[in-house]
Design an enzyme around this catalytic site. Structure first.
Site, PDB file in Angstrom:
ATOM      1  N   CYS A  34      27.924 -71.367 -31.134  1.00 39.88           N
ATOM      2  CA  CYS A  34      28.319 -70.502 -30.004  1.00 39.88           C
ATOM      3  C   CYS A  34      27.707 -69.110 -30.088  1.00 39.88           C
ATOM      4  O   CYS A  34      27.653 -68.386 -29.098  1.00 39.88           O
ATOM      5  CB  CYS A  34      29.834 -70.381 -29.944  1.00 39.88           C
ATOM      6  SG  CYS A  34      30.658 -71.961 -29.867  1.00 39.88           S
TER       7      CYS A  34
ATOM      8  N   HIS B 143      32.493 -64.311 -26.121  1.00 45.93           N
ATOM      9  CA  HIS B 143      32.371 -65.768 -26.051  1.00 45.93           C
ATOM     10  C   HIS B 143      33.589 -66.319 -25.314  1.00 45.93           C
ATOM     11  O   HIS B 143      34.710 -65.861 -25.516  1.00 45.93           O
ATOM     12  CB  HIS B 143      32.282 -66.342 -27.466  1.00 45.93           C
ATOM     13  CG  HIS B 143      32.283 -67.835 -27.485  1.00 45.93           C
ATOM     14  ND1 HIS B 143      31.513 -68.576 -26.622  1.00 45.93           N
ATOM     15  CD2 HIS B 143      32.979 -68.728 -28.239  1.00 45.93           C
ATOM     16  CE1 HIS B 143      31.721 -69.866 -26.849  1.00 45.93           C
ATOM     17  NE2 HIS B 143      32.611 -69.975 -27.817  1.00 45.93           N
TER      18      HIS B 143
ATOM     19  N   ASN C 135      34.439 -73.768 -22.359  1.00 47.24           N
ATOM     20  CA  ASN C 135      33.611 -73.250 -23.441  1.00 47.24           C
ATOM     21  C   ASN C 135      32.240 -73.941 -23.387  1.00 47.24           C
ATOM     22  O   ASN C 135      32.151 -75.145 -23.616  1.00 47.24           O
ATOM     23  CB  ASN C 135      34.335 -73.539 -24.763  1.00 47.24           C
ATOM     24  CG  ASN C 135      33.576 -73.056 -25.986  1.00 47.24           C
ATOM     25  OD1 ASN C 135      32.405 -72.685 -25.902  1.00 47.24           O
ATOM     26  ND2 ASN C 135      34.243 -73.076 -27.126  1.00 47.24           N
TER      27      ASN C 135
HETATM   28  O1  UT7 Z   1      33.747 -72.016 -29.538  1.00 44.80           O
HETATM   29  C1  UT7 Z   1      33.884 -71.925 -30.914  1.00 44.80           C
HETATM   30  C2  UT7 Z   1      35.161 -71.390 -31.331  1.00 44.80           C
HETATM   31  N1  UT7 Z   1      36.246 -72.135 -30.776  1.00 44.80           N
HETATM   32  C3  UT7 Z   1      37.401 -71.541 -30.669  1.00 44.80           C
HETATM   33  O2  UT7 Z   1      37.476 -70.389 -30.974  1.00 44.80           O
HETATM   34  C4  UT7 Z   1      38.585 -72.347 -30.231  1.00 44.80           C
HETATM   35  C5  UT7 Z   1      39.777 -71.911 -31.023  1.00 44.80           C
HETATM   36  N2  UT7 Z   1      41.002 -72.652 -30.787  1.00 44.80           N
HETATM   37  C6  UT7 Z   1      41.691 -72.683 -29.625  1.00 44.80           C
HETATM   38  O3  UT7 Z   1      41.263 -72.206 -28.609  1.00 44.80           O
HETATM   39  C7  UT7 Z   1      43.081 -73.260 -29.675  1.00 44.80           C
HETATM   40  O4  UT7 Z   1      43.487 -73.392 -31.017  1.00 44.80           O
HETATM   41  C8  UT7 Z   1      43.218 -74.632 -28.962  1.00 44.80           C
HETATM   42  C9  UT7 Z   1      43.143 -74.427 -27.449  1.00 44.80           C
HETATM   43  C10 UT7 Z   1      42.147 -75.576 -29.418  1.00 44.80           C
HETATM   44  C11 UT7 Z   1      44.579 -75.244 -29.260  1.00 44.80           C
HETATM   45  O5  UT7 Z   1      45.629 -74.347 -28.925  1.00 44.80           O
HETATM   46  P1  UT7 Z   1      46.787 -74.038 -29.977  1.00 44.80           P
HETATM   47  O6  UT7 Z   1      47.704 -73.131 -29.317  1.00 44.80           O
HETATM   48  O7  UT7 Z   1      46.128 -73.566 -31.246  1.00 44.80           O
HETATM   49  O8  UT7 Z   1      47.457 -75.442 -30.138  1.00 44.80           O
HETATM   50  P2  UT7 Z   1      47.630 -76.338 -31.440  1.00 44.80           P
HETATM   51  O9  UT7 Z   1      46.332 -76.913 -31.865  1.00 44.80           O
HETATM   52  O10 UT7 Z   1      48.418 -75.578 -32.462  1.00 44.80           O
HETATM   53  O11 UT7 Z   1      48.545 -77.488 -30.849  1.00 44.80           O
HETATM   54  C12 UT7 Z   1      49.855 -77.234 -30.338  1.00 44.80           C
HETATM   55  C13 UT7 Z   1      50.412 -78.517 -29.741  1.00 44.80           C
HETATM   56  C14 UT7 Z   1      50.243 -79.727 -30.643  1.00 44.80           C
HETATM   57  O12 UT7 Z   1      51.399 -80.529 -30.505  1.00 44.80           O
HETATM   58  P3  UT7 Z   1      52.560 -80.519 -31.620  1.00 44.80           P
HETATM   59  O13 UT7 Z   1      51.863 -80.930 -32.901  1.00 44.80           O
HETATM   60  O14 UT7 Z   1      53.043 -79.101 -31.665  1.00 44.80           O
HETATM   61  O15 UT7 Z   1      53.529 -81.506 -31.088  1.00 44.80           O
HETATM   62  C15 UT7 Z   1      49.049 -80.457 -30.065  1.00 44.80           C
HETATM   63  O16 UT7 Z   1      49.095 -81.833 -30.331  1.00 44.80           O
HETATM   64  O17 UT7 Z   1      49.701 -78.838 -28.542  1.00 44.80           O
HETATM   65  C16 UT7 Z   1      49.252 -80.185 -28.606  1.00 44.80           C
HETATM   66  N3  UT7 Z   1      48.015 -80.300 -27.832  1.00 44.80           N
HETATM   67  C17 UT7 Z   1      47.999 -80.641 -26.523  1.00 44.80           C
HETATM   68  N4  UT7 Z   1      48.979 -80.916 -25.648  1.00 44.80           N
HETATM   69  C18 UT7 Z   1      48.609 -81.204 -24.381  1.00 44.80           C
HETATM   70  C19 UT7 Z   1      46.736 -80.106 -28.255  1.00 44.80           C
HETATM   71  N5  UT7 Z   1      45.883 -80.321 -27.235  1.00 44.80           N
HETATM   72  C20 UT7 Z   1      46.639 -80.649 -26.161  1.00 44.80           C
HETATM   73  C21 UT7 Z   1      46.326 -80.960 -24.818  1.00 44.80           C
HETATM   74  N6  UT7 Z   1      47.351 -81.226 -23.985  1.00 44.80           N
HETATM   75  N7  UT7 Z   1      45.068 -81.001 -24.366  1.00 44.80           N
END
Ligand code: UT7
Length: 328
Positions: A115, A255, A285
């Site tokens: 990225c 980004h 992204n």
């Molecule tokens: O481009 C290079 C760099 N990339 C980044 O910087 C991306 C960095 N990360 C992020 O933007 C975020 O961490 C994400 C958008 C990927 C995820 O958001 P989060 O707030 O960190 O969520 P999480 O991974 O902690 O997941 C929270 C919950 C989980 O469920 P449980 O375990 O709490 O029951 C996931 O399974 O959200 C669930 N989840 C979803 N639910 C519905 C993860 N993806 C989804 C989804 N729809 N698409």
């Protein structure tokens, strides 16, 4: 004595494929909701290729940038393509773009910094220009992330989109153009965001395909935390290398991975939200293409004018991070 040269952006181009995938479309593909995606990422839709290749998108963005700079392909000395998803492993995407543009005298290479690739490529091009080695350089950041997205994995498939941004850089003796660049990396985070197979460590096999190892895997939450810190660190280093302060900044183009990362970065910097460019809602992204397309749209929307101080800051797999300060 010769006057000091700076690298000035004289042409801009972008291309996103016409096909749009909305959050409502994704609801039909995996267990997700528009509400979750919009709240957790800020993304509403993304553009995906439908038959086009990476070099097609890159070529269209490049043609527009060349037109803006009043140049033709044959005038180019160098083409750099930042990408993680070239058309094929060999030859490079930059050679395929060279063929499309008829840029016969241009040297060509691809650059892999995920990225952060657009900023790395700008920094490399800047060095060629200020050294006097090259005059007309085309930098393209293009990604077809849909090709390495696991459309069965809700953790990642809602995040990415395809697109390309391009700039032409030329020397100027005026006090404008790229003022500073800052590049960094830390390979100890290499397993936070990776495509495990398809390289020489795990060449393609029936097993790697069955195990879905050719798709992008990310430790999202852990990556999020580092991203916020490093986007700010990079911006701060580049602004200070430029001999400026944050109060001098007219437009920050971070980004576009997640609106929460963008807002947290702006808050750490203490920058007014109206100076922070956002298009993650429309495109998701697009890896290195995000900052390139962001720059294009910020200029076209009049958010960047002559004399504006612009800061690009990015973070991605590697981890890599970096920033660039430009006087427009
Ligand atoms: O481009 C290079 C760099 N990339 C980044 O910087 C991306 C960095 N990360 C992020 O933007 C975020 O961490 C994400 C958008 C990927 C995820 O958001 P989060 O707030 O960190 O969520 P999480 O991974 O902690 O997941 C929270 C919950 C989980 O469920 P449980 O375990 O709490 O029951 C996931 O399974 O959200 C669930 N989840 C979803 N639910 C519905 C993860 N993806 C989804 C989804 N729809 N698409």
């Amino acid at each position: 004595m010769n006057k000091k040269l700076s690298a000035c952006i004289t042409g801009l181009g972008m291309c996103v494929p016409p096909k749009i995938l909305t959050n409502a479309d994704l609801e039909k593909m995996v267990d997700t909701s528009d509400e979750w995606i919009a709240q957790r990422t800020g993304i509403k839709e993304r553009h995906l290729v439908n038959g086009q290749t990476l070099s097609d998108l890159a070529g269209i963005a490049a043609e527009e940038a060349l037109q803006g700079a009043n140049l033709q392909g044959k005038d180019l000395d160098l083409i750099i393509v930042s990408t993680t998803t070239p058309d094929m492993q060999l030859p490079s995407a930059s050679c395929l773009v060279q063929k499309k543009l008829g840029a016969k005298k241009a040297a060509c290479f691809d650059l892999a910094a995920a990225c952060t690739g657009f900023i790395y490529a700008l920094s490399v091009a800047n060095q060629f220009i200020i050294s006097g080695a090259y005059k007309n350089i085309l930098v393209i950041a293009a990604e077809v992330l849909s090709a390495i997205t696991d459309w069965q994995d809700r953790n990642t498939c809602v995040l990415f989109g395809d697109g390309a941004g391009a700039v032409v850089l030329q020397p100027t003796t005026e006090k404008k153009g790229i003022i500073s660049t800052y590049l960094a990396a830390d390979g100890s985070f290499s397993d936070f965001l990776e495509v495990p197979a398809g390289g020489s460590r795990q060449p393609a096999s029936i097993e790697t395909v069955q195990q879905r190892q050719h798709f992008l895997k990310m430790k999202g939450n852990e990556t999020f935390k580092v991203a916020v810190r490093m986007l700010e660190e990079a911006a701060s280093k580049a602004v200070s290398l430029a001999g400026l302060n944050y109060k001098d900044v007219d437009c920050l183009i971070p980004h576009q991975a997640n609106i929460r990362i963008i807002k947290a970065t702006a808050k750490r910097i203490g920058l007014d939200e109206n100076k922070v460019f956002v298009n993650v809602d429309k495109y998701g992204n697009m890896s290195s293409a995000s900052t390139a397309v962001g720059l294009y749209e910020a200029v076209k929307q009049g958010k960047i004018k002559e004399g504006s101080i612009v800061v690009l800051t990015a973070f991605g797999s590697g981890f890599t991070w970096g920033a660039c300060v430009i006087k427009w």
